[in-house]
Design a protein around this motif. Structure first.
Motif, short mmCIF file in Angstrom:
data_model
loop_
_atom_site.label_atom_id
_atom_site.label_comp_id
_atom_site.label_asym_id
_atom_site.label_seq_id
_atom_site.Cartn_x
_atom_site.Cartn_y
_atom_site.Cartn_z
N VAL A 25 0.82 -1.21 0.00
CA VAL A 25 0.00 0.00 0.00
C VAL A 25 0.85 1.27 0.00
O VAL A 25 0.33 2.36 -0.18
N ASP A 26 2.15 1.11 0.22
CA ASP A 26 3.07 2.24 0.08
C ASP A 26 4.35 1.73 -0.59
O ASP A 26 4.73 0.57 -0.44
N GLU A 27 5.03 2.61 -1.32
CA GLU A 27 6.19 2.19 -2.10
C GLU A 27 7.34 1.67 -1.23
O GLU A 27 8.18 0.90 -1.70
N CYS A 28 7.38 2.07 0.04
CA CYS A 28 8.45 1.63 0.93
C CYS A 28 8.45 0.12 1.13
O CYS A 28 9.47 -0.46 1.50
N CYS A 29 7.31 -0.52 0.90
CA CYS A 29 7.20 -1.97 1.09
C CYS A 29 7.35 -2.76 -0.21
O CYS A 29 7.21 -3.99 -0.20
N ASP A 30 7.61 -2.10 -1.31
CA ASP A 30 7.68 -2.79 -2.60
C ASP A 30 8.73 -3.89 -2.59
O ASP A 30 8.49 -5.01 -3.05
N GLY A 31 9.92 -3.58 -2.06
CA GLY A 31 10.99 -4.59 -2.01
C GLY A 31 10.62 -5.77 -1.16
O GLY A 31 10.94 -6.93 -1.49
N THR A 51 1.89 7.59 -3.06
CA THR A 51 2.21 8.09 -1.74
C THR A 51 1.56 7.17 -0.73
O THR A 51 0.65 6.41 -1.08
N CYS A 52 2.02 7.22 0.52
CA CYS A 52 1.36 6.42 1.55
C CYS A 52 0.16 7.15 2.14
O CYS A 52 -0.51 6.65 3.04
N MET A 53 -0.13 8.34 1.62
CA MET A 53 -1.27 9.13 2.11
C MET A 53 -2.55 8.74 1.38
O MET A 53 -2.54 8.51 0.18
N LEU A 54 -3.65 8.68 2.11
CA LEU A 54 -4.93 8.31 1.49
C LEU A 54 -5.62 9.51 0.85
O LEU A 54 -6.13 9.42 -0.27
N GLY A 55 -5.63 10.66 1.54
CA GLY A 55 -6.32 11.83 1.03
C GLY A 55 -5.79 12.28 -0.32
O GLY A 55 -4.60 12.52 -0.49
N GLY A 56 -6.68 12.36 -1.31
CA GLY A 56 -6.29 12.74 -2.67
C GLY A 56 -5.93 11.56 -3.54
O GLY A 56 -5.72 11.72 -4.75
N ASN A 57 -5.83 10.37 -2.94
CA ASN A 57 -5.44 9.18 -3.69
C ASN A 57 -6.50 8.08 -3.59
O ASN A 57 -6.20 6.90 -3.67
#
Length: 393
Positions: A25-31, A51-57
């Motif tokens: 759910v966030d790019e930091c966990c892709d690896g 982004t890991c932010m929900l608002g706007g996404n």
């Protein structure tokens, strides 16, 4: 009605593949997600790069949920680093309601990266064991949903691959299937033709509004955007309208039941068999994910011979360009260009291929060279600036 062999899901839908979707759910966990996925040939990774932010996404958020519900997905693992605004349970809980296997992992709560990978691999092994016990059953063709997309378009697309796929779409619908087209930007200039196919005034109005919206998004003053690729131009296309008229051929001739919206508030899905337009993007990787979110089992891809793959929804590539024909192409309709094959004959080849793929036969390059599972969304700031009209669900 003819049958195909598939896997019944707890919610009554039927899959033709058994994929395990690992969502970061966030790019930091892709690896972390990709390390877990290495242990299973059934695993597919979907990463939210925005982004890991929900608002706007919210549009990406909605897609992560609906892709997880795709019938070709047998189970999901949702990962989060733990410091973002999107909680993995927010994705997993709506999917769990369908009866599908779900699991969540938060890196910060599991002692870090290595421990999260180890735990994720154990969960992955459990879902793999579940998949091995699933049995194929017979189902009628009205359970199948087919998306249609083009790319690498050239002169042969408008004359051979698009018309033959369009004729195939008509045949598939007559057989009971549901078919969905998209790429509204590439239907500019085709409005009046599409209006005549709308089943109601409401659908006609929806076609007009959503095509105009897409045109506005890609035509913001002072920010020129290339919408004709070099391959399009070298292949003999001169304007977006000319490209559109060729692309229209792949949509068949059946009545348009609705235009399925994909936005920050909701994602619409087919409610009955027939042909639908949709807000599936013209951008290839994003289109694959859009179609997965709409519940498609298979994508028909028309081309001058370019390849495109999606890890969840098998892609059948159809081309009429003999000069660029290669081993990626599943259905060769180049004889249409030579005058030795009719459109209906080409359509029959495509229908046969759809039935083969639905029954488990892999496409030419299935599991090879998959495109990134791209979560594409419309920028909410631009949407607000353009003051676009929306259509209520």
């Amino acid at each position: 009605m003819m049958n195909f062999l598939g896997y019944k899901r707890p919610d009554g839908t039927v899959g033709i593949r058994n994929k395990i979707l690992i969502i970061s759910v966030d790019e930091c966990c892709d690896g972390i997600a990709r390390k877990i996925a290495e242990k299973s040939e059934n695993a597919v990774v979907l990463t939210n790069w925005y982004t890991c932010m929900l608002g706007g996404n919210e549009e990406t958020f909605n897609q992560m949920i609906e892709v997880s519900k795709n019938p070709n997905v047998a189970g999901i693992i949702v990962l989060a680093m733990g410091c973002g605004s999107i909680l993995p349970e927010q994705i997993a809980d709506p999917v769990k309601e369908t009866g599908k296997l779900t699991a969540t992992l938060v890196c910060q709560e599991n002692g870090g990266t290595k421990q999260t990978i180890e735990k994720g691999r154990k969960i992955l092994a459990d879902i793999d064991a579940y998949i091995k016990n699933l049995k194929l059953e017979k189902f009628t063709l009205d359970k199948l949903v087919v998306g249609v997309k083009c790319g690498g378009s050239d002169t042969s697309s408008g004359i051979a691959s698009n018309p033959s796929v369009g004729a195939a779409i008509d045949k598939l619908i007559d057989m009971g299937m549901t078919c969905i087209g998209g790429e509204l930007f590439e239907l500019q200039g085709c409005n009046e033709i599409l209006f005549k196919r709308a089943v109601s005034d409401k659908v006609r109005e929806k076609i007009e509004i959503l095509i105009n919206n897409e045109r506005a998004r890609w035509s913001v003053e002072g920010t020129d955007v290339e919408t004709m690729s070099i391959g399009n131009s070298v292949g003999g296309l001169t304007t977006i309208e000319e490209k559109s008229l060729g692309a229209l051929h792949k949509m068949g001739t059946k009545p348009i039941q609705d235009v399925l919206q994909i936005n920050k508030d909701f994602i619409e899905k087919p409610t009955k068999a027939g042909f639908y337009l949709s807000e599936v993007t013209m951008l290839c990787g994003g289109a694959g994910v859009n179609y997965a979110a709409l519940g498609a089992h298979i994508i028909l891809w028309t081309s001058g011979a370019a390849g495109f793959n999606n890890a969840i929804v098998p892609v059948i590539r159809v081309s009429g360009n003999s000069d660029l024909m290669n081993d990626d192409i599943d259905v060769n309709v180049a004889e249409i260009m030579e005058g030795t094959m009719g459109i209906s004959q080409g359509a029959d080849l495509i229908v046969q291929k759809v039935l083969e793929i639905a029954n488990g036969t892999p496409t030419k390059i299935e599991n090879y060279g998959d495109s990134t599972m791209t979560l594409y969304q419309k920028d909410q700031r631009v949407e607000k600036m353009l003051n676009l009209k929306y259509v209520n669900k």
